[in-house]
Design a protein around this motif. Structure first.
Motif, mmCIF file in Angstrom:
data_model
loop_
_atom_site.group_PDB
_atom_site.id
_atom_site.type_symbol
_atom_site.label_atom_id
_atom_site.label_comp_id
_atom_site.label_asym_id
_atom_site.label_seq_id
_atom_site.Cartn_x
_atom_site.Cartn_y
_atom_site.Cartn_z
ATOM 1 N N THR A 179 -10.436 -1.055 -11.784
ATOM 2 C CA THR A 179 -10.157 -1.283 -10.131
ATOM 3 C C THR A 179 -9.280 -2.394 -9.950
ATOM 4 O OG1 THR A 179 -12.264 -2.136 -9.745
ATOM 5 C CG2 THR A 179 -12.076 -0.070 -9.662
ATOM 6 N N TYR A 180 -8.361 -2.381 -8.864
ATOM 7 C CA TYR A 180 -7.464 -3.337 -8.496
ATOM 8 C C TYR A 180 -7.721 -3.537 -6.933
ATOM 9 C CZ TYR A 180 -5.637 -2.734 -13.161
ATOM 10 O OH TYR A 180 -5.792 -2.892 -14.661
ATOM 11 N N ARG A 181 -7.813 -4.534 -6.379
ATOM 12 C CA ARG A 181 -7.930 -4.771 -4.887
ATOM 13 C C ARG A 181 -6.333 -4.909 -4.522
ATOM 14 N NH1 ARG A 181 -12.251 -8.343 -1.501
ATOM 15 N NH2 ARG A 181 -11.196 -8.155 0.290
ATOM 16 N N TYR A 217 -8.647 -0.397 -2.543
ATOM 17 C CA TYR A 217 -9.083 -0.493 -4.170
ATOM 18 C C TYR A 217 -8.132 0.589 -4.670
ATOM 19 C CZ TYR A 217 -12.537 -3.837 -2.864
ATOM 20 O OH TYR A 217 -13.238 -4.820 -2.407
ATOM 21 N N LEU A 218 -7.417 0.406 -5.793
ATOM 22 C CA LEU A 218 -6.900 1.318 -6.653
ATOM 23 C C LEU A 218 -7.651 1.435 -7.675
ATOM 24 C CD1 LEU A 218 -4.209 2.587 -7.385
ATOM 25 C CD2 LEU A 218 -3.357 0.501 -8.503
ATOM 26 N N ALA A 219 -7.914 2.677 -8.198
ATOM 27 C CA ALA A 219 -8.421 3.136 -9.422
ATOM 28 C C ALA A 219 -7.298 3.686 -10.359
ATOM 29 C CB ALA A 219 -9.236 4.288 -9.278
ATOM 30 N N ALA A 220 -6.993 2.735 -11.445
ATOM 31 C CA ALA A 220 -6.087 3.026 -12.347
ATOM 32 C C ALA A 220 -6.431 3.042 -13.620
ATOM 33 C CB ALA A 220 -4.640 2.098 -11.979
ATOM 34 N N ALA A 221 -5.425 3.637 -14.643
ATOM 35 C CA ALA A 221 -5.833 3.684 -16.141
ATOM 36 C C ALA A 221 -4.909 2.401 -16.556
ATOM 37 C CB ALA A 221 -5.288 4.877 -16.848
ATOM 38 N N CYS A 222 -5.298 1.527 -17.345
ATOM 39 C CA CYS A 222 -4.650 0.467 -18.051
ATOM 40 C C CYS A 222 -5.057 0.521 -19.489
ATOM 41 C CB CYS A 222 -4.904 -0.771 -17.559
ATOM 42 S SG CYS A 222 -3.968 -2.130 -18.196
ATOM 43 N N GLY A 223 -4.210 1.208 -20.337
ATOM 44 C CA GLY A 223 -4.804 1.055 -21.776
ATOM 45 C C GLY A 223 -5.699 2.383 -21.775
ATOM 46 N N TYR A 277 -4.509 6.354 -10.493
ATOM 47 C CA TYR A 277 -5.367 7.817 -10.354
ATOM 48 C C TYR A 277 -5.716 8.193 -8.910
ATOM 49 C CZ TYR A 277 -5.753 7.979 -15.131
ATOM 50 O OH TYR A 277 -5.593 8.374 -16.656
ATOM 51 N N GLY A 278 -6.089 7.049 -8.017
ATOM 52 C CA GLY A 278 -6.638 7.016 -6.900
ATOM 53 C C GLY A 278 -6.767 5.785 -5.794
ATOM 54 N N LEU A 279 -6.960 6.093 -4.530
ATOM 55 C CA LEU A 279 -7.159 4.957 -3.870
ATOM 56 C C LEU A 279 -8.626 5.032 -3.068
ATOM 57 C CD1 LEU A 279 -3.605 4.366 -2.144
ATOM 58 C CD2 LEU A 279 -4.727 2.742 -3.398
ATOM 59 N N VAL A 280 -9.248 3.916 -2.691
ATOM 60 C CA VAL A 280 -10.514 4.207 -2.120
ATOM 61 C C VAL A 280 -10.473 2.902 -1.023
ATOM 62 C CG1 VAL A 280 -13.087 3.682 -2.456
ATOM 63 C CG2 VAL A 280 -11.924 5.032 -4.287
ATOM 64 N N LEU A 281 -10.845 3.484 0.225
ATOM 65 C CA LEU A 281 -11.178 2.572 1.006
ATOM 66 C C LEU A 281 -12.580 1.995 1.287
ATOM 67 C CD1 LEU A 281 -9.803 1.088 3.606
ATOM 68 C CD2 LEU A 281 -10.431 2.879 4.931
ATOM 69 N N LYS A 282 -12.900 0.746 1.145
ATOM 70 C CA LYS A 282 -14.305 0.308 1.260
ATOM 71 C C LYS A 282 -14.504 -1.052 2.091
ATOM 72 C CE LYS A 282 -18.818 -0.552 -0.145
ATOM 73 N NZ LYS A 282 -19.803 0.317 0.145
ATOM 74 N N LEU A 310 0.869 -1.192 0.007
ATOM 75 C CA LEU A 310 -0.229 -0.053 -0.034
ATOM 76 C C LEU A 310 0.916 1.306 -0.130
ATOM 77 C CD1 LEU A 310 -2.825 1.212 0.084
ATOM 78 C CD2 LEU A 310 -2.692 1.249 2.734
ATOM 79 N N ALA A 311 2.039 1.317 0.862
ATOM 80 C CA ALA A 311 2.806 2.495 0.794
ATOM 81 C C ALA A 311 3.375 2.828 -0.657
ATOM 82 C CB ALA A 311 3.919 2.309 1.808
ATOM 83 N N GLU A 312 3.867 1.744 -1.378
ATOM 84 C CA GLU A 312 4.480 2.055 -2.526
ATOM 85 C C GLU A 312 3.324 2.537 -3.587
ATOM 86 O OE1 GLU A 312 5.048 -0.531 -0.824
ATOM 87 O OE2 GLU A 312 7.116 -1.438 -0.973
ATOM 88 N N VAL A 313 2.178 1.872 -3.483
ATOM 89 C CA VAL A 313 0.817 2.278 -4.467
ATOM 90 C C VAL A 313 0.408 3.555 -4.169
ATOM 91 C CG1 VAL A 313 -1.497 1.718 -5.093
ATOM 92 C CG2 VAL A 313 0.298 -0.032 -4.790
ATOM 93 N N SER A 314 0.391 4.122 -2.933
ATOM 94 C CA SER A 314 -0.191 5.587 -2.569
ATOM 95 C C SER A 314 0.932 6.611 -2.855
ATOM 96 C CB SER A 314 -0.474 5.576 -1.151
ATOM 97 O OG SER A 314 0.606 5.144 -0.167
ATOM 98 N N GLY A 315 2.357 6.028 -2.644
ATOM 99 C CA GLY A 315 3.188 6.975 -3.229
ATOM 100 C C GLY A 315 3.116 7.300 -4.532
ATOM 101 N N ALA A 316 2.961 6.041 -5.196
ATOM 102 C CA ALA A 316 2.907 6.362 -6.841
ATOM 103 C C ALA A 316 1.748 7.321 -7.430
ATOM 104 C CB ALA A 316 2.797 4.842 -7.533
ATOM 105 N N VAL A 317 0.608 7.017 -6.661
ATOM 106 C CA VAL A 317 -0.711 8.045 -6.929
ATOM 107 C C VAL A 317 -0.444 9.139 -6.651
ATOM 108 C CG1 VAL A 317 -3.124 8.525 -5.773
ATOM 109 C CG2 VAL A 317 -2.230 6.158 -6.336
ATOM 110 N N TRP A 318 0.294 9.669 -5.333
ATOM 111 C CA TRP A 318 0.732 10.820 -5.051
ATOM 112 C C TRP A 318 1.736 11.770 -5.947
ATOM 113 C CZ3 TRP A 318 -1.506 14.211 -1.895
ATOM 114 C CH2 TRP A 318 -0.876 15.457 -1.559
ATOM 115 N N ASP A 319 2.835 10.824 -6.525
ATOM 116 C CA ASP A 319 3.703 11.450 -7.593
ATOM 117 C C ASP A 319 3.490 11.206 -8.727
ATOM 118 O OD1 ASP A 319 5.233 11.920 -5.133
ATOM 119 O OD2 ASP A 319 6.236 10.277 -4.953
ATOM 120 N N GLN A 320 2.254 10.732 -8.947
ATOM 121 C CA GLN A 320 1.855 10.210 -10.521
ATOM 122 C C GLN A 320 3.031 9.410 -11.187
ATOM 123 O OE1 GLN A 320 -0.663 14.485 -10.740
ATOM 124 N NE2 GLN A 320 0.451 13.989 -12.499
ATOM 125 N N ARG A 321 3.550 8.403 -10.759
ATOM 126 C CA ARG A 321 4.520 7.615 -11.072
ATOM 127 C C ARG A 321 3.844 6.370 -11.788
ATOM 128 N NH1 ARG A 321 9.579 8.944 -10.797
ATOM 129 N NH2 ARG A 321 10.303 10.493 -9.107
#
Length: 326
Positions: free
Chosen positions: A194-196, A183-189, A173-178, A141-152
């Protein structure tokens, strides 16, 4: 009412920087003409609001200007301490930062709101996961949230429901806690998926950066995704009769779906309620309805009624004979 709107306008400019009159109009839900009048009122009161001309123009505050606000009501101050969610903050690596911010906020409040906010923190606690389940294990989660913040860009190895893992290169693009799950919202193509996060097996944060679309609204995206997910999940309907003594267990077993079904249900003269229940599949419905025992009767579809009868017959055969000895 106008004083509150002027304060909202000032805070918008302070937190977001330059904004156009139409943008302010949409945020404040007033006409553009009203925005013009409000900006003039702020200027007359000594607030350094400037208008930049041209296509990239808009209203902005003088660089370095900050308003000092100490007028939080005790209810407003208290609500901030319900928004902290220490568990999720810790998962994101922000536990210490959140605790420091809370201390600074308490120190800045006047005595009466400070006392009320402290009592709120002592008396209310938000526990996100449901009963009988802990939150997901999210080692990346730390790596994913860092990439969301830094747009990597992220390269993921992901465990799907199918037999094989997959690799994806995505723009996060963003993280959602449900319900205790991230869950990660991310562009693929060309699409946003969404990815858990708990299903991410491995992740690599690339040096490559991406431009996050300015019109992407994470809240709106999640609402649409959740609605589509619910529509896909419930593939059939079951018509059942429910005993009055089983309403509580029915609610516990089926959650929000039960509330909708009970609201539309038709009570009978015998006290039982006839209702239509959306189900994920007939097999899954059989497993859930068996929990209610003889307090529920399936009327339709015939296939599900036969499945319930078969299960009841198997149980009768098992418990109708004496247990084996020896």
């Amino acid at each position: 009412m106008r004083a509150s709107r002027l304060l909202s306008l000032l805070l918008l400019l302070q937190t977001r920087g330059r904004m156009t009159a139409p943008e302010l109009s949409a945020e404040l839900e007033v006409s553009v003409r009203t925005v013009y009048r409000d900006v003039e009122a702020l200027s007359a009161a000594g607030v350094p609001v400037y208008a930049d001309r041209g296509p990239a123009g808009g209203y902005r505050l003088l660089d370095g200007y900050r308003t000092k606000l100490n007028g939080l009501s005790r209810e407003e101050a208290s609500s901030l301490f319900l928004a902290g969610l220490p568990g999720p903050a810790a998962e994101l690596g922000l536990a210490e930062v959140a605790a420091t911010a809370e201390l600074k906020l308490l120190a800045a409040l006047p005595p009466e709101p400070r006392s009320h906010a402290a009592r709120m923190r002592e008396r209310f606690h938000l526990d996100v996961p449901g009963w009988y389940r802990a939150g997901d294990d999210v080692p990346f989660l730390a790596e994913v949230s860092g990439a969301v913040w830094d747009q990597r860009v992220l390269r993921l190895r992901y465990r799907r429901w199918g037999p094989q893992d997959v690799e994806r290169t995505v723009h996060p693009y963003g993280l959602v806690l449900k319900g205790g799950s991230w869950y990660l919202a991310a562009a693929c193509g060309e699409s946003v998926r969404t990815y858990r996060v708990s299903r991410i097996i491995d992740v690599e944060v690339l040096d490559e950066r991406f431009d996050r679309p300015e019109d992407f609204d994470l809240v709106a995206f999640w609402r649409e995704f959740a609605a589509e997910f619910a529509a896909r999940m419930y593939t059939a309907d079951a018509v059942v009769r429910l005993a009055p003594d089983a309403v509580g267990l029915f609610r516990y077993t089926f959650g929000d779906v039960a509330e909708d079904a009970l609201r539309e249900g038709v009570p009978g003269d015998d006290g039982w309620t006839r209702l239509t229940l959306p189900v994920e599949s007939l097999r899954h419905a059989r497993w859930q309805l068996l929990r209610l025992g003889a307090f529920v009767e399936v009327l339709e579809p015939p296939e599900l009624r036969d499945m319930m009868a078969e299960a009841a017959a198997d149980l009768s055969a098992m418990y109708g004979s004496r247990p084996a000895t020896g």
